[in-house]
Enzyme design. Structure first.
Site: not given
Length: 715
Positions: A177, A226
């Site tokens: 990200n 995550h």
């Protein structure tokens, strides 16, 4: 004399300093343009736009078929607007396109950008707002700089200002990200010639290229995103795409990717990422929730990353060239594949690679997270985290099977056959429950263990599961299988697409074939399907099925609007343990490369692999031709086989090889990662060796393997 010389010297210094500053400024400006030229080359396209022009509204710059009010989290409809304006830009600026320099198309581009800027659609999923949209806008603005007529300066500035304001800060994110956000910072910095922002963007592309205990590249060469979730594919795809993309832009400039960072990327790509791809297909348990998206397991497009590395990492260019040829389908899946065995002690993952096949094991423990099902994707994934295995030769054995899969029959998994698949406690970052999940490895062979216990949502099932990896076979053992679930418990050996040839099976020396539509549940000695043999040395009640199965993509991924049922021919084989089993067991040997009854009979007769123990205390196997013992001790204990004996005072996984070769080697690891020392005594023909295994004082390496070379002494 001195009165006149000093001012002259000062003047000369000032002139020289000014020239140097000007030269540096000019060089930086040149590098902005160099970067933009590389970006344009990277995205060069010649799109056909006739069809989408029909949907364009000349009055306000919108498209009639786009729902601009939608905020849905996946496949966000408004982004279609930017995708189409993007195509308009490349049509307008490509000399080979019939709309090249077309003034009417130019007006549509400007009006379309104005409409988007004024409408300012917003998505409930931050990824579209801070990655997808600004990346696309950045590229199309860079391309428009080459147009006969360029984006009006005021409009370009307003778009860039909004990207800066709403596009996110890469420093606030991690892993892929961070890299994705940094990419549009690079685009914006080049357009605005902002050196400070460009340096910050590049720092945020390069900073994640470190080994970490957080999200990102792990010390065992796996990759997390995550939280503590294994994500070799999916987010692994994304970070490799971004890093190699930027590295190609900056190659030969002052902003080039540093060598130490390149080495980390190279090691991950060559020794992990591309090893999880067989032929053109990634192993389904290594790519997170993206496995539920149609076509995503086909990774042929990732040949682009390897192609870039041929130039960026010429030291390994031959390896990358072979990868590219396999991914492009120019060479078979086994082409230049070398044997390897890796247990990823941070990722709870084992990968066993041979030229003829690939086999993996996906587990989860209290140290890692279960596979996620966020954004309405991967909705039936629950049991995939519990000892799932891939068995592939070509790579496409599971291609497109997932809508029709029976998700309680995941290959390798022991599970109750529930009427509906439970959701984990959280769709994101649900930790596992096992405290004993790990393996021992010498880089070629290894053994993996998993104490499976799950009392969630009526599952109430546990087992001690182990896998023993050699050259020609993988031995799979299960013991202590107990359950209070009200559903029947099964261990699935495989559930894959059926081949064109009918499966064969043998019982009591009688060989039979299984026609489409048939299934059988009884004793089986061995079975063959798609050139993979399955041997059942300890028997058991075994089911085998060759049937059509149906389902739809929407049932496993609500973001995929495909509700029509599809049907596929599926081969399934496994063990039936019945309801409420207590201390049940299973044993099977997977033998790739066996396609006929005679080959299986010959393998069975050779009796090269012996199961020494399959209990809750010890699971152990000996491979005679390799002179190799592998054992999992779940508690202190002793294993004896003829004149060989090994004893340990703590749970562990170990291998002893070259017993009769004069230079014995012991490999040991602690799947529990307790940090405790382990005493191991080995005796062969009265000669004894003892070691005190002290795991690393660094908890990062608590599950890593340690090797010991030893000489026997008289007992």
């Amino acid at each position: 004399m001195k009165t006149y010389c000093l001012p002259l010297i000062i003047l000369l210094i000032a002139i020289c300093s000014g020239k140097q500053a000007y030269a540096e400024s000019t060089a930086n400006n040149d590098e902005f343009e160099t970067l933009m030229q590389k970006i344009r080359k990277d995205f060069a396209a010649n799109p056909s736009i006739d069809k989408i022009l029909k949907e364009y509204n000349d009055k306000d710059g919108s498209f009639a078929d786009v729902d601009y009010a939608s905020i849905q989290r996946t496949n966000w409809p408004p982004l279609v607007h930017i995708d189409r304006i993007y195509d308009f830009v490349f049509a307008y600026t490509n000399p080979q396109n019939k709309y090249y320099k077309d003034n009417a198309l130019y007006e549509k581009i400007v009006k379309g950008l104005e409409f988007w800027h004024q409408r300012n659609p917003w998505c409930h999923n931050w990824w579209y707002n801070q990655i997808a949209e600004p990346q696309k806008l950045g590229v199309l603005l860079i391309q428009m700089r080459t147009g006969a007529r360029q984006t009006p300066a005021d409009l370009e500035k307003r778009i860039l200002d909004r990207i800066r304001t709403d596009g996110g800060d890469p420093a606030k994110w991690t892993g892929a990200n961070r890299t994705d956000i940094a990419l549009h910072w690079i685009y914006r910095s080049c357009l605005s010639r902002n050196e400070a922002d460009l340096k910050k963007a590049l720092e945020n592309v390069y900073n994640p290229i470190v080994y970490t205990t957080e999200e990102g590249f792990q010390y065992d060469n796996s990759y997390f995103q995550h939280g503590r979730q294994l994500y070799i594919g999916g987010y692994g795809d994304e970070i490799l795409k971004g890093i190699t993309q930027v590295a190609m832009y900056t190659k030969g400039t002052q902003y080039a990717l540093p060598k130490d960072k390149l080495d980390i990327v190279s090691k991950f790509m060559r020794e992990t990422y591309y090893r999880t791809i067989r032929g053109q297909y990634m192993l389904f348990d290594a790519m997170g929730r993206s496995v539920s998206r149609p076509g995503v397991p086909n990774k042929s497009a990732t040949a682009l990353f390897a192609s870039r590395m041929i130039e960026l990492d010429p030291q390994h260019k031959d390896e990358y060239k072979a990868i590219v040829e396999r991914l492009q389908g120019k060479k078979p899946a086994e082409y230049q594949v070398t044997p390897s065995h890796t247990h990823y002690f941070k990722g709870d993952y084992t990968l066993h690679v041979r030229p003829a096949y690939t086999f993996d094991v996906r587990m989860t423990s209290t140290r890692t997270s279960r596979l996620e099902y966020g954004n309405g994707e991967n909705l039936k994934t629950y049991f995939v985290s519990d000892g799932c295995t891939n068995i592939v030769r070509r790579g496409n054995e599971y291609d497109g099977i997932f809508p029709v899969w029976n998700w309680t029959r995941i290959p390798g998994v022991t599970a109750p056959q529930l009427d509906s698949i439970p959701f984990a406690i959280s769709d994101w970052q649900t930790p596992g429950t096992s405290t004993f999940a790990g393996g021992v490895s010498d880089s070629l062979y290894g053994a993996t263990a998993y104490v499976y216990t799950d009392n969630y949502k009526g599952i109430n099932t546990g087992a001690h599961k182990a896998w023993f990896f050699f050259d020609d076979e993988v031995v799979c053992l299960g013991s202590g299988i107990s359950s209070t679930s009200e559903s029947e418990v099964q261990t699935t050996v495989n559930q894959c697409l059926a081949s064109t040839d009918e499966p064969l099976y043998a019982y009591d020396e009688q060989v039979s074939s299984l026609s489409l539509g048939q299934e059988r549940s009884a004793g089986i000695d061995w079975a063959v399907h798609d050139n993979i043999g399955y041997l059942f040395p300890e028997g058991g009640k075994i089911f085998i099925s060759h049937k059509n199965q149906s389902g739809n993509w929407y049932a496993i991924n609500n973001s995929v609007n495909r509700k029509e049922n599809i049907q596929k021919k599926v081969f399934t084989i496994g063990f039936e343990h019945g309801k409420h089993p207590q201390n049940a067991t299973y044993a099977y040997i997977v033998v790739p490369g066996k396609g006929t009854a005679s080959e299986m009979q010959a393998y069975q007769k050779a009796d090269n692999v012996r199961i020494l123990s399959n209990t809750k205390q010890i699971q152990a196997v000996c491979n005679r031709s390799l002179n190799l013992y592998q054992a999992i001790f779940y508690q202190p204990g002793e294993l004896a086989d003829g004149n060989f004996k090994v004893k340990t005072d703590k749970p562990c996984a170990l291998m002893v090889k070259k017993i009769s070769g004069g230079k014995p080697v012991l490999h040991v690891a602690d799947p529990g990662q307790t940090g405790q020392s382990i005493r191991i005594d080995i005796t062969v023909s009265g000669k004894k060796y003892s070691i005190e295994h002290h795991p690393s004082t660094d908890p990062i390496y608590a599950g890593a393997t340690t090797a010991y070379n030893f000489q026997f002494t008289e007992n």
